[in-house]
Write an enzyme that holds these catalytic residues in place. Structure first.
Site, PDB file in Angstrom:
ATOM      1  N   ASP A   1       1.214  -1.814  -0.236  1.00 38.78           N
ATOM      2  CA  ASP A   1       0.243   0.147   0.393  1.00 38.78           C
ATOM      3  C   ASP A   1       0.840   1.562  -0.189  1.00 38.78           C
ATOM      4  OD1 ASP A   1      -2.176   1.573   0.125  1.00 38.78           O
ATOM      5  OD2 ASP A   1      -2.548   1.554   2.375  1.00 38.78           O
TER       6      ASP A   1
ATOM      7  N   ASN B   1     -10.747  -2.983  -6.318  1.00 37.25           N
ATOM      8  CA  ASN B   1      -9.549  -2.381  -7.513  1.00 37.25           C
ATOM      9  C   ASN B   1     -10.439  -1.890  -8.538  1.00 37.25           C
ATOM     10  OD1 ASN B   1      -6.578  -3.254  -5.769  1.00 37.25           O
ATOM     11  ND2 ASN B   1      -7.907  -1.457  -5.023  1.00 37.25           N
TER      12      ASN B   1
HETATM   13  C1  FPP Z   1      -1.999  -0.228  -3.874  1.00 33.90           C
HETATM   14  O1  FPP Z   1      -1.011   1.114  -3.094  1.00 33.90           O
HETATM   15  C2  FPP Z   1      -0.835  -0.454  -4.523  1.00 33.90           C
HETATM   16  C3  FPP Z   1      -2.055  -1.273  -5.132  1.00 33.90           C
HETATM   17  C4  FPP Z   1      -3.706  -1.535  -5.530  1.00 33.90           C
HETATM   18  C5  FPP Z   1      -1.426  -2.303  -7.058  1.00 33.90           C
HETATM   19  C6  FPP Z   1      -0.324  -2.656  -6.503  1.00 33.90           C
HETATM   20  C7  FPP Z   1       0.906  -3.150  -7.095  1.00 33.90           C
HETATM   21  C8  FPP Z   1       1.944  -3.131  -7.759  1.00 33.90           C
HETATM   22  C9  FPP Z   1       3.265  -2.499  -6.742  1.00 33.90           C
HETATM   23  C10 FPP Z   1       2.501  -3.786  -9.003  1.00 33.90           C
HETATM   24  C11 FPP Z   1       2.549  -5.075  -8.907  1.00 33.90           C
HETATM   25  C12 FPP Z   1       2.880  -5.898 -10.249  1.00 33.90           C
HETATM   26  C13 FPP Z   1       3.706  -7.429 -10.148  1.00 33.90           C
HETATM   27  C14 FPP Z   1       3.345  -7.633 -11.731  1.00 33.90           C
HETATM   28  C15 FPP Z   1       3.119  -8.304  -9.501  1.00 33.90           C
HETATM   29  P1  FPP Z   1      -2.435   2.839  -3.881  1.00 33.90           P
HETATM   30  O2  FPP Z   1      -2.526   2.793  -4.830  1.00 33.90           O
HETATM   31  O3  FPP Z   1      -3.709   1.875  -3.184  1.00 33.90           O
HETATM   32  O4  FPP Z   1      -1.712   3.689  -2.429  1.00 33.90           O
HETATM   33  P2  FPP Z   1      -2.613   4.892  -1.683  1.00 33.90           P
HETATM   34  O5  FPP Z   1      -3.151   4.288  -0.507  1.00 33.90           O
HETATM   35  O6  FPP Z   1      -1.181   5.384  -1.466  1.00 33.90           O
HETATM   36  O7  FPP Z   1      -3.319   5.500  -2.991  1.00 33.90           O
END
Ligand code: FPP
Length: 264
Positions: free
Chosen positions: A37, A85
Site C-alpha cells: 500500500d 480495485n
Molecule cells: C496500492 O497502493 C497498490 C496497488 C493497488 C497496486 C500494487 C501493484 C504493484 C506494486 C505492481 C505489482 C506488479 C506485479 C507484476 C505483481 P495505492 O494505489 O492504494 O496507494 P495509495 O493508498 O497511496 O493511494
C-alpha cells in the site's frame, strides 16, 4: 491446517552468507504475505502521477522477492489487485493490467534463471485475455521450478474466495459425493485459491493502514502482522530486515499458552 507443498514447520535453509548475522535461520518465516500500500501517496508526495508509484512499486517487489529467496523464505504472496480495485479510475485500472502483463513478459527469463515458481490467486477469468495468456505462460513455464513460491493475488477478494469454496463444496454434497460431517478445515482449505501453499506466517502492510482489506481472510487466522508507515515504493531490504527481527521476537502461541507459562 492445509496439506501443503511448503511445510509450515521450518523454513528452507537460508544461505548462511546471505542471511544477516542477527537473524536466526531456524526462526525465519516460511511464507510472507504483503499488502503493497501507498504507491499513490508516494507519487503524490513527489508531484508525480499515481501510476509512477505503481511502477516504482514493481521494483520494490522484485527486490523483496530476491531478498526472500536469498534469506531462505519459501513463499511470498503479494496483493497486486483486489476485487474492489476495479472501482478505481479506468486509466489507472488499465495501466495496472498493462503493467502486470509487461512485467510478466519482461521478468519470465529472470524468474526461470532464479528458479522462481509463480502462481496467481484470484478470479483470473475476469482479467483481460492478453493478461490471462501471459499468466498461463508464466505459470506453465515456471511450474517445475523448485525455488521460492511467488503468488500474485490479482482480482483477489477473500470473501469471494470463501464463497467459491462454499459453492464447490455444496455442489459435492448435493451430488452425494461428500458428507457434510467430512467438511473440516483441511478440506475447506483445499478449495481455496491457495490450496497448496501454507498459511502466511507473517503479513506485512505498508503505509500504516491497520486493516486487512479482504486479503487472505481465512489464511491469516494465525499470522503475525507487521505494519509500517513506510510507503510501499520505499520499503527496502533494511525495512524488511526490521520486519524479520520483529517477527523473530514474536511468541506464536496459536491460541495456546507459551511454554514458559505452563509451569512445567
Ligand atoms: C496500492 O497502493 C497498490 C496497488 C493497488 C497496486 C500494487 C501493484 C504493484 C506494486 C505492481 C505489482 C506488479 C506485479 C507484476 C505483481 P495505492 O494505489 O492504494 O496507494 P495509495 O493508498 O497511496 O493511494
Amino acid at each position: 491446517m492445509t496439506a501443503n507443498f511448503i511445510s509450515s514447520s521450518a523454513a528452507p535453509s537460508a544461505s548462511a552468507s546471505a542471511l544477516p548475522g542477527d537473524l536466526l535461520p531456524g526462526r525465519m518465516p516460511v511464507h510472507v504475505a504483503v499488502i503493497m500500500d501507498g504507491n499513490g501517496r508516494w507519487a503524490k508526495q513527489r508531484g508525480l502521477p499515481r501510476i509512477m508509484g505503481h511502477r516504482k512499486g514493481v521494483d520494490t517487489l522484485k527486490k523483496l522477492l530476491r531478498c526472500c529467496r536469498d534469506w531462505g523464505i519459501g513463499a511470498l504472496t503479494a496483493y497486486a489487485f483486489s476485487t474492489e480495485n476495479w472501482g478505481r479510475p479506468t486509466h489507472e485500472v488499465d495501466f495496472l493490467m498493462t503493467l502486470f502483463e509487461r512485467v510478466l513478459r519482461q521478468e519470465l527469463k529472470e524468474m526461470m534463471a532464479e528458479d522462481v515458481r509463480i502462481q496467481f490467486v484470484g478470479n483470473l477469468a475476469a482479467l483481460p485475455e492478453t493478461l490471462q495468456r501471459e499468466i498461463d505462460r508464466a505459470v506453465t513455464q515456471t511450474q517445475a521450478n523448485q525455488g521460492i513460491r511467488f503468488s500474485v493475488a490479482t482480482n483477489y477478494g477473500g470473501r469471494e474466495e470463501i464463497l467459491q469454496a462454499c459453492r464447490a463444496i455444496a455442489t459435492q454434497v448435493q451430488q452425494g459425493d461428500l458428507n457434510p460431517e467430512d467438511i473440516d478445515e483441511s478440506l475447506f482449505s483445499r478449495h481455496l485459491y491457495t490450496a497448496d501453499i501454507s498459511d502466511p506466517d507473517l503479513l506485512i502492510r505498508t503505509s500504516g493502514e491497520m486493516r486487512i482489506s479482504n486479503f487472505l481472510l481465512w489464511q491469516l487466522a494465525y499470522s503475525e502482522f507487521y505494519i509500517t508507515d513506510t510507503l510501499w515504493p520505499d520499503f527496502d531490504t533494511a525495512e524488511f530486515h526490521q520486519a524479520m527481527k520483529a517477527f523473530q521476537k514474536r511468541d506464536r502461541r496459536f491460541g495456546k499458552i507459551s511454554n514458559s507459562d505452563s509451569g512445567d
